[in-house]
Each structure stands twice: as C-alpha cells, then as structure tokens.
Design a protein around this motif. Structure first.
Motif, mmCIF file in Angstrom:
data_model
loop_
_atom_site.group_PDB
_atom_site.id
_atom_site.type_symbol
_atom_site.label_atom_id
_atom_site.label_comp_id
_atom_site.label_asym_id
_atom_site.label_seq_id
_atom_site.Cartn_x
_atom_site.Cartn_y
_atom_site.Cartn_z
ATOM 1 N N GLY A 1 0.815 -1.210 0.000
ATOM 2 C CA GLY A 1 0.000 0.000 0.000
ATOM 3 C C GLY A 1 0.848 1.258 0.000
ATOM 4 O O GLY A 1 0.566 2.209 -0.739
ATOM 5 N N ILE A 2 1.896 1.279 0.813
ATOM 6 C CA ILE A 2 2.769 2.459 0.893
ATOM 7 C C ILE A 2 3.409 2.748 -0.462
ATOM 8 O O ILE A 2 3.463 3.900 -0.910
ATOM 9 C CB ILE A 2 3.849 2.267 1.984
ATOM 10 C CG1 ILE A 2 3.199 2.313 3.376
ATOM 11 C CG2 ILE A 2 4.930 3.349 1.877
ATOM 12 C CD1 ILE A 2 4.151 1.991 4.509
ATOM 13 N N SER A 3 3.881 1.691 -1.133
ATOM 14 C CA SER A 3 4.522 1.890 -2.438
ATOM 15 C C SER A 3 3.532 2.411 -3.468
ATOM 16 O O SER A 3 3.871 3.257 -4.302
ATOM 17 C CB SER A 3 5.168 0.594 -2.930
ATOM 18 O OG SER A 3 4.192 -0.353 -3.276
ATOM 19 N N LEU A 4 2.284 1.915 -3.416
ATOM 20 C CA LEU A 4 1.254 2.427 -4.335
ATOM 21 C C LEU A 4 0.994 3.904 -4.083
ATOM 22 O O LEU A 4 0.830 4.692 -5.009
ATOM 23 C CB LEU A 4 -0.043 1.628 -4.180
ATOM 24 C CG LEU A 4 -0.132 0.301 -4.933
ATOM 25 C CD1 LEU A 4 -1.314 -0.513 -4.434
ATOM 26 C CD2 LEU A 4 -0.250 0.535 -6.423
ATOM 27 N N GLY A 5 0.950 4.297 -2.804
ATOM 28 C CA GLY A 5 0.706 5.690 -2.468
ATOM 29 C C GLY A 5 1.856 6.594 -2.851
ATOM 30 O O GLY A 5 1.650 7.747 -3.248
ATOM 31 N N LEU A 6 3.076 6.079 -2.757
ATOM 32 C CA LEU A 6 4.260 6.887 -3.041
ATOM 33 C C LEU A 6 4.546 7.024 -4.530
ATOM 34 O O LEU A 6 4.824 8.120 -5.017
ATOM 35 C CB LEU A 6 5.485 6.278 -2.352
ATOM 36 C CG LEU A 6 5.777 6.723 -0.916
ATOM 37 C CD1 LEU A 6 6.936 5.917 -0.353
ATOM 38 C CD2 LEU A 6 6.116 8.212 -0.866
ATOM 39 N N SER B 1 0.331 7.933 0.647
ATOM 40 C CA SER B 1 -0.162 9.176 0.044
ATOM 41 C C SER B 1 0.284 10.391 0.846
ATOM 42 O O SER B 1 0.637 11.435 0.283
ATOM 43 C CB SER B 1 -1.695 9.145 -0.063
ATOM 44 O OG SER B 1 -2.107 8.111 -0.921
ATOM 45 N N HIS B 2 0.266 10.273 2.180
ATOM 46 C CA HIS B 2 0.745 11.372 3.031
ATOM 47 C C HIS B 2 2.254 11.558 2.891
ATOM 48 O O HIS B 2 2.752 12.680 2.840
ATOM 49 C CB HIS B 2 0.375 11.111 4.491
ATOM 50 C CG HIS B 2 -1.067 11.342 4.804
ATOM 51 N ND1 HIS B 2 -1.664 12.590 4.731
ATOM 52 C CD2 HIS B 2 -2.058 10.490 5.168
ATOM 53 C CE1 HIS B 2 -2.937 12.503 5.054
ATOM 54 N NE2 HIS B 2 -3.208 11.232 5.316
ATOM 55 N N LEU B 3 2.982 10.442 2.820
ATOM 56 C CA LEU B 3 4.438 10.523 2.672
ATOM 57 C C LEU B 3 4.834 11.142 1.334
ATOM 58 O O LEU B 3 5.882 11.785 1.226
ATOM 59 C CB LEU B 3 5.053 9.120 2.788
ATOM 60 C CG LEU B 3 5.061 8.483 4.176
ATOM 61 C CD1 LEU B 3 5.597 7.052 4.099
ATOM 62 C CD2 LEU B 3 5.898 9.304 5.157
ATOM 63 N N SER B 4 3.978 10.947 0.303
ATOM 64 C CA SER B 4 4.299 11.467 -1.024
ATOM 65 C C SER B 4 4.372 12.987 -1.044
ATOM 66 O O SER B 4 4.973 13.578 -1.943
ATOM 67 C CB SER B 4 3.260 10.982 -2.049
ATOM 68 O OG SER B 4 1.998 11.579 -1.816
ATOM 69 N N LYS B 5 3.748 13.629 -0.042
ATOM 70 C CA LYS B 5 3.823 15.093 0.045
ATOM 71 C C LYS B 5 5.202 15.559 0.500
ATOM 72 O O LYS B 5 5.601 16.698 0.272
ATOM 73 C CB LYS B 5 2.758 15.611 1.021
ATOM 74 C CG LYS B 5 1.326 15.293 0.603
ATOM 75 C CD LYS B 5 0.336 15.674 1.683
ATOM 76 C CE LYS B 5 -1.085 15.261 1.307
ATOM 77 N NZ LYS B 5 -2.057 15.546 2.400
ATOM 78 N N LYS B 6 5.935 14.655 1.163
ATOM 79 C CA LYS B 6 7.249 15.008 1.707
ATOM 80 C C LYS B 6 8.401 14.296 0.997
ATOM 81 O O LYS B 6 9.539 14.746 1.051
ATOM 82 C CB LYS B 6 7.297 14.649 3.201
ATOM 83 C CG LYS B 6 6.215 15.343 4.028
ATOM 84 C CD LYS B 6 6.264 14.867 5.479
ATOM 85 C CE LYS B 6 5.162 15.526 6.302
ATOM 86 N NZ LYS B 6 5.171 15.051 7.716
ATOM 87 N N ILE B 7 8.079 13.168 0.350
ATOM 88 C CA ILE B 7 9.119 12.356 -0.285
ATOM 89 C C ILE B 7 8.846 12.268 -1.783
ATOM 90 O O ILE B 7 7.709 12.041 -2.198
ATOM 91 C CB ILE B 7 9.158 10.934 0.308
ATOM 92 C CG1 ILE B 7 9.409 11.000 1.822
ATOM 93 C CG2 ILE B 7 10.228 10.088 -0.364
ATOM 94 C CD1 ILE B 7 9.282 9.664 2.517
ATOM 95 N N ASP B 8 9.868 12.453 -2.584
ATOM 96 C CA ASP B 8 9.744 12.313 -4.031
ATOM 97 C C ASP B 8 9.820 10.834 -4.396
ATOM 98 O O ASP B 8 10.869 10.199 -4.247
ATOM 99 C CB ASP B 8 10.868 13.084 -4.725
ATOM 100 C CG ASP B 8 10.685 13.140 -6.241
ATOM 101 O OD1 ASP B 8 9.783 12.437 -6.753
ATOM 102 O OD2 ASP B 8 11.427 13.880 -6.905
#
Length: 268
Positions: A20-25, A235-242
């Motif tokens: 899930g994390i990888s899909l969001g990122l 999805s939340h991490l994607s705001k801070k991580i490229d």
C-alpha cells in the motif's frame, strides 16, 4: 482451539502494508508484489492468488486515488482513454483466456509445469520487466504528435489489461511511463491518474471472474484493509518524499524477487 497467526502470515500482513505504501508513493510497483506475498507467505494457490490480488490492488488503489482526485491531481479524461481499452482487454482475458489454462501444461521427466508454476513464471518475468522500467529514467524522446501518443497510450492500455487479467498485477509500472513519456503528464498527476486506472482495471477484472473461485472473504477483506492503511500512509508521505527517488531502489528489489521466483519454481 484458537487460531494462531504464523510468522509467515505476520510477514505477509507487514508486506501488505508495504504494498500500500509503495502504491501511495509511486503510483505502482507495489501491486506486483501482491501475488508473491499471497503465494509464499499465506500459502494460497497462484491461480486463486491472481483473483485475490485484483481485489486487494483494486480496493487499495481506489482508496489512494481519493486524495489525488480531491486535489485535482488525477486526469479522468486520460484515465478513460487509457482505461477503456484496458478494461475491455482485462475482461476478455479473465472470462475467455484464463479459464482455458489447464491444471497441468507440460511434463518433462520429473518436472511438471502446472498452472500455478506457469503463472508464477510469467509473473516473475513481468517483475523483471517492471524492475527495468523502475530502474531506468523515463525517456524524454519526443514523438510526432499528441494525437499519435494518445493512440500509443491506448494500445499500451490493451497490453496492461491483458497482463492484469492474466496475473493480477495492476500494471502501474507500465502506466506511469506511458503517462509521463507519451502524454507528457507531470509526475504527481501521473501517479494519481495511474491509481484511478489501476483501481478500475483491477476491480472490473475481479468482478468479471469472481464466480469462478471460492473466495475467503474475511481473509481477503483483512489484507485489503491493511493495504488501504498502507496506501493512506504512502499518500501522506508522497507530500514530503519524491517517489521518483525511491523508484530505482524499489526496482532493484523487484528484480531480485523476480529472479528468486524463477530459480525457486523452475530449478529448485
């Protein structure tokens, strides 16, 4: 006697979070791990795992796409251009092609190529292709016209649908390069659009063949819920991580996994 969760199942649930994390990122890639996780950590037959994977990937991608849709970072028109040919392809594959695969395809000496091994080998080859697309940078080549690029994207949608229908992978590793490289879409928008396409493909693929297998709904819903939790985090991490910076490392991991599956299923 109360049910106890084995160590392998614990690893499987943790892996569902990471999917899930990888899909969001990065909008794809994680779904290609779903079938191996179901097979090797939960002991599910590969044929059934492709069905389960469609549901898990579809639900988690749909949940992940909500934030992108709210922020206007998903192109619905492009999702339809890419998604409609893909949906038709996945439907035809699940309804007409997958049921034709026999339980045993080939026998050479002591080796029997079963349907499960066949699907896992195809999946492993797909993982190797996916790893290459993740490791390399998206090409900047310019094609003749936007219209011509759109036709190419629709054609790739047909291929993604066939692969999704056959092995239960979402195809984000092919969708995002097409959106960025062919349609010149910004990366964030490509991720959101990819999640919309993956959710449509996967859920329609699941529904098209749901009556062909016995589904363990409590288990399936629990894994999907954990993956949804992971995609919300991603999805939340994607705001801070490229996500582009993480993609090559994830690609190398997928490559090692793909080679390991081939060695295990074909030679060990």
């Amino acid at each position: 006697m109360p049910y106890t969760i084995s160590k392998m199942e614990i690893i499987g649930y943790v892996s569902a979070v990471l999917i899930g994390i990888s899909l969001g990122l990065i909008g794809g890639g994680g779904s290609i791990l779903t079938v191996p996780v179901l097979v090797y950590f939960f002991g599910i037959d590969a044929f059934l795992a492709t069905e389960y994977s469609l549901f898990i990937v579809g639900i988690s991608s749909a949940a992940g796409s909500v934030a992108y849709l709210k922020n206007g970072q998903a192109d619905l028109k492009t999702a339809l251009v890419f998604g409609v040919p893909s949906i038709v392809s996945i439907f035809l594959t699940r309804v007409y092609i997958v049921p034709l695969i026999p339980p045993e395809l080939l026998k050479i000496g002591n080796f029997t190529l079963t349907r499960s091994i066949f699907l896992l080998l195809i999946f492993a080859l797909l993982m190797i292709v996916a790893s290459y697309k993740m490791i390399r940078k998206v090409g900047e080549e310019r094609l003749k016209s936007r219209r011509e690029n759109t036709f190419l994207a629709a054609g790739e949608g047909i291929l993604v649908g066939a692969l999704t229908g056959l092995v239960g992978a979402g195809g984000g590793f092919m969708i995002i390069p097409a959106l960025v490289g062919l349609l010149k879409m910004p990366m964030k928008r490509a991720v959101g659009t990819s999640l919309v396409i993956i959710s449509l493909n996967s859920l329609i693929g699941f529904l098209s063949s749901v009556g062909q297998t016995a589904i363990k709904w409590p288990f399936l819903i629990s894994v999907a819920a954990i993956a949804v939790g992971g995609i919300i985090v991603g999805s939340h991490l994607s705001k801070k991580i490229d996500g582009r910076k993480l993609k090559p490392a994830f690609g190398w991991f997928i490559l090692v996994m793909g080679i390991s599956i081939i060695l295990k299923e074909a030679f060990l």
